[in-house]
Motif scaffolding. Structure first.
Motif, PDB file in Angstrom:
ATOM      1  N   UNK A   1       6.274   2.304 -16.141  1.00 58.36           N
ATOM      2  CA  UNK A   1       7.306   2.940 -16.945  1.00 58.36           C
ATOM      3  C   UNK A   1       7.044   2.699 -18.428  1.00 58.36           C
ATOM      4  N   UNK A   2       7.355   3.713 -19.234  1.00 50.99           N
ATOM      5  CA  UNK A   2       7.215   3.555 -20.673  1.00 50.99           C
ATOM      6  C   UNK A   2       8.585   3.398 -21.310  1.00 50.99           C
ATOM      7  N   UNK A   3       8.959   4.356 -22.155  1.00 51.89           N
ATOM      8  CA  UNK A   3      10.244   4.289 -22.845  1.00 51.89           C
ATOM      9  C   UNK A   3      11.401   4.738 -21.958  1.00 51.89           C
ATOM     10  N   UNK A   4      11.088   5.194 -20.751  1.00 56.56           N
ATOM     11  CA  UNK A   4      12.138   5.582 -19.813  1.00 56.56           C
ATOM     12  C   UNK A   4      12.165   7.075 -19.551  1.00 56.56           C
ATOM     13  N   UNK A   5      11.912   7.465 -18.319  1.00 55.07           N
ATOM     14  CA  UNK A   5      12.041   8.855 -17.896  1.00 55.07           C
ATOM     15  C   UNK A   5      12.296   8.856 -16.403  1.00 55.07           C
ATOM     16  N   UNK A   6      12.653  10.001 -15.866  1.00 55.36           N
ATOM     17  CA  UNK A   6      12.983  10.075 -14.438  1.00 55.36           C
ATOM     18  C   UNK A   6      11.889  10.749 -13.632  1.00 55.36           C
ATOM     19  N   UNK A   7      10.674  10.798 -14.174  1.00 59.88           N
ATOM     20  CA  UNK A   7       9.560  11.434 -13.468  1.00 59.88           C
ATOM     21  C   UNK A   7       9.329  10.819 -12.085  1.00 59.88           C
ATOM     22  N   UNK A   8       9.371   9.475 -11.935  1.00 59.61           N
ATOM     23  CA  UNK A   8       9.153   8.920 -10.579  1.00 59.61           C
ATOM     24  C   UNK A   8      10.155   9.457  -9.558  1.00 59.61           C
ATOM     25  N   UNK A   9      11.438   9.458  -9.911  1.00 59.63           N
ATOM     26  CA  UNK A   9      12.461   9.963  -8.998  1.00 59.63           C
ATOM     27  C   UNK A   9      12.272  11.451  -8.714  1.00 59.63           C
ATOM     28  N   UNK A  10      11.880  12.200  -9.745  1.00 54.21           N
ATOM     29  CA  UNK A  10      11.657  13.638  -9.562  1.00 54.21           C
ATOM     30  C   UNK A  10      10.513  13.897  -8.590  1.00 54.21           C
ATOM     31  N   UNK A  11       9.454  13.107  -8.678  1.00 56.17           N
ATOM     32  CA  UNK A  11       8.317  13.279  -7.772  1.00 56.17           C
ATOM     33  C   UNK A  11       8.685  12.866  -6.354  1.00 56.17           C
ATOM     34  N   UNK A  12       9.517  11.843  -6.226  1.00 57.79           N
ATOM     35  CA  UNK A  12       9.977  11.437  -4.897  1.00 57.79           C
ATOM     36  C   UNK A  12      10.765  12.553  -4.231  1.00 57.79           C
ATOM     37  N   UNK A  13      11.548  13.269  -5.021  1.00 59.34           N
ATOM     38  CA  UNK A  13      12.392  14.328  -4.479  1.00 59.34           C
ATOM     39  C   UNK A  13      11.584  15.467  -3.867  1.00 59.34           C
ATOM     40  N   UNK A  14      10.342  15.633  -4.296  1.00 62.11           N
ATOM     41  CA  UNK A  14       9.539  16.717  -3.705  1.00 62.11           C
ATOM     42  C   UNK A  14       8.513  16.171  -2.711  1.00 62.11           C
ATOM     43  N   UNK A  15       8.684  14.897  -2.313  1.00 61.27           N
ATOM     44  CA  UNK A  15       7.911  14.387  -1.189  1.00 61.27           C
ATOM     45  C   UNK A  15       6.794  13.415  -1.496  1.00 61.27           C
ATOM     46  N   UNK A  16       6.585  13.085  -2.765  1.00 59.10           N
ATOM     47  CA  UNK A  16       5.542  12.112  -3.079  1.00 59.10           C
ATOM     48  C   UNK A  16       6.015  10.695  -2.768  1.00 59.10           C
ATOM     49  N   UNK A  17       5.085   9.882  -2.320  1.00 56.11           N
ATOM     50  CA  UNK A  17       5.362   8.457  -2.152  1.00 56.11           C
ATOM     51  C   UNK A  17       5.042   7.794  -3.485  1.00 56.11           C
ATOM     52  N   UNK A  18       6.076   7.295  -4.157  1.00 51.21           N
ATOM     53  CA  UNK A  18       5.934   6.779  -5.519  1.00 51.21           C
ATOM     54  C   UNK A  18       6.257   5.293  -5.551  1.00 51.21           C
ATOM     55  N   UNK A  19       5.444   4.556  -6.251  1.00 50.93           N
ATOM     56  CA  UNK A  19       5.697   3.127  -6.448  1.00 50.93           C
ATOM     57  C   UNK A  19       5.659   2.813  -7.936  1.00 50.93           C
ATOM     58  N   UNK A  20       6.712   2.156  -8.431  1.00 51.59           N
ATOM     59  CA  UNK A  20       6.726   1.701  -9.818  1.00 51.59           C
ATOM     60  C   UNK A  20       5.858   0.453  -9.905  1.00 51.59           C
ATOM     61  N   UNK A  21       4.909   0.449 -10.841  1.00 50.87           N
ATOM     62  CA  UNK A  21       3.975  -0.675 -10.965  1.00 50.87           C
ATOM     63  C   UNK A  21       4.368  -1.536 -12.156  1.00 50.87           C
ATOM     64  N   UNK A  22       4.667  -2.779 -11.898  1.00 49.49           N
ATOM     65  CA  UNK A  22       4.906  -3.732 -12.986  1.00 49.49           C
ATOM     66  C   UNK A  22       3.558  -4.035 -13.648  1.00 49.49           C
ATOM     67  N   UNK A  23       3.520  -4.106 -14.979  1.00 53.31           N
ATOM     68  CA  UNK A  23       2.244  -4.336 -15.678  1.00 53.31           C
ATOM     69  C   UNK A  23       1.467  -5.543 -15.175  1.00 53.31           C
ATOM     70  N   UNK A  24       2.176  -6.586 -14.778  1.00 49.27           N
ATOM     71  CA  UNK A  24       1.479  -7.802 -14.333  1.00 49.27           C
ATOM     72  C   UNK A  24       0.664  -7.566 -13.061  1.00 49.27           C
ATOM     73  N   UNK A  25       0.988  -6.493 -12.328  1.00 49.62           N
ATOM     74  CA  UNK A  25       0.270  -6.203 -11.089  1.00 49.62           C
ATOM     75  C   UNK A  25      -0.913  -5.251 -11.302  1.00 49.62           C
ATOM     76  N   UNK A  26      -1.172  -4.866 -12.542  1.00 47.10           N
ATOM     77  CA  UNK A  26      -2.284  -3.952 -12.803  1.00 47.10           C
ATOM     78  C   UNK A  26      -3.600  -4.716 -12.696  1.00 47.10           C
ATOM     79  N   UNK A  27      -4.208  -4.622 -11.526  1.00 49.65           N
ATOM     80  CA  UNK A  27      -5.535  -5.177 -11.281  1.00 49.65           C
ATOM     81  C   UNK A  27      -6.362  -4.102 -10.600  1.00 49.65           C
TER      82      UNK A  27
END
Length: 199
Positions: A1-27
Motif C-alpha cells: 500500500x502507498x498513500x491509500x487506495x481501494x485497488x486491492x478490494x476492487x480487484x478482489x471484487x472481480x475475482x482476483x486473489x489479492x494479498x496485502x504485502x507488508x514491506x518487511x516481508x518483501x524478499x
C-alpha cells in the motif's frame, strides 16, 4: 500500500486473489509466489522501506515477475531508483476525463490479451485520465498511449512498459485508483491485461 487506495478490494471484487504485502516481508523468496505485484499510489513517496527493498522488486521482475507501479510524485521520492531503467517523473497530467486516447502500438499484448482494448474502454472515465506522467524514460520503455488536454501537446507517459529480464516492469500514471472504485469497466479490462503481461 502507498498513500491509500481501494485497488486491492476492487480487484478482489472481480475475482482476483489479492494479498496485502507488508514491506518487511518483501524478499525474493516471498515474492516468487505472486504472478504480479502492484504498488499503491505514491508508494515511493510514502513507504520508507522501499529504498531498501526496490532492488528486490526489480530482481522479482528479472526472474519473471510482473511489477505494476502506480503514480508517484517527483517531489518527496524516498529513492531516485524507482525503476530498473532511467525514468523521470513530471507534473504532466490529463485532467479531461473525455480526452481522446490514441494507441501507439495496437499490436502490443497489453492492448490485446486477455481483453481487446479499444477506444470504448476509455469512455465513462471520471475526474481525469491520469496524473504525474513521466516525461523522459530509457529506450527500454515502450509508451502505449498518447493523450492530452485541449490545446496542449500530446503526452505519451501515461503507460510505460519495459521488459526486464524474464518479466515486465510497468509504470502508469493512469488514475486506476479513481476509475476502479467508480466501476469503469474499461479500466478493469486494462488492469486485467497489465496483471496478465507475460502470463
Amino acid at each position: 500500500m502507498g498513500a491509500g487506495d481501494s485497488v486491492p478490494e476492487n480487484l478482489q471484487q472481480i475475482g482476483y486473489k489479492v494479498q496485502i504485502i507488508e514491506p518487511k516481508y518483501i524478499t525474493s523468496e516471498f515474492l516468487n509466489a505472486f504472478d504480479a505485484v502492484v504498488l499503491g499510489i505514491r508508494a515511493f513517496n510514502t513507504v520508507e522501506e522501499l529504498k531498501y527493498k526496490n532492488q528486490i522488486l526489480f530482481d522479482y521482475v528479472k526472474n519473471g515477475g510482473n511489477l505494476i507501479v502506480q503514480y508517484n510524485t517527483e517531489r518527496g521520492l524516498i529513492t531516485n531508483e524507482i525503476s530498473p531503467y532511467e525514468l523521470g517523473l513530471s507534473n504532466d497530467r490529463v485532467t479531461d476525463e473525455n480526452s481522446e486516447v490514441k494507441f501507439l502500438d495496437k499490436n502490443h499484448s497489453v492492448l490485446n490479451e486477455p481483453n481487446k482494448i479499444t477506444e470504448k474502454d476509455f469512455q465513462g472515465w471520471v475526474q481525469e485520465r491520469g496524473l504525474y506522467f513521466p516525461d523522459k524514460w530509457a529506450n527500454e520503455f515502450e509508451p502505449i498511449l498518447s493523450m492530452h488536454d485541449k490545446g496542449e501537446s500530446a503526452l505519451k507517459g501515461s503507460l510505460l512498459i519495459a521488459k526486464y529480464g524474464k518479466g515486465y516492469y510497468v509504470y502508469t500514471g493512469l488514475s486506476f485508483f479513481r476509475e476502479l472504485p467508480a466501476g469503469v469497466s474499461g479500466a478493469y479490462r486494462l488492469m486485467a491485461n497489465l496483471l496478465s503481461l507475460g502470463k
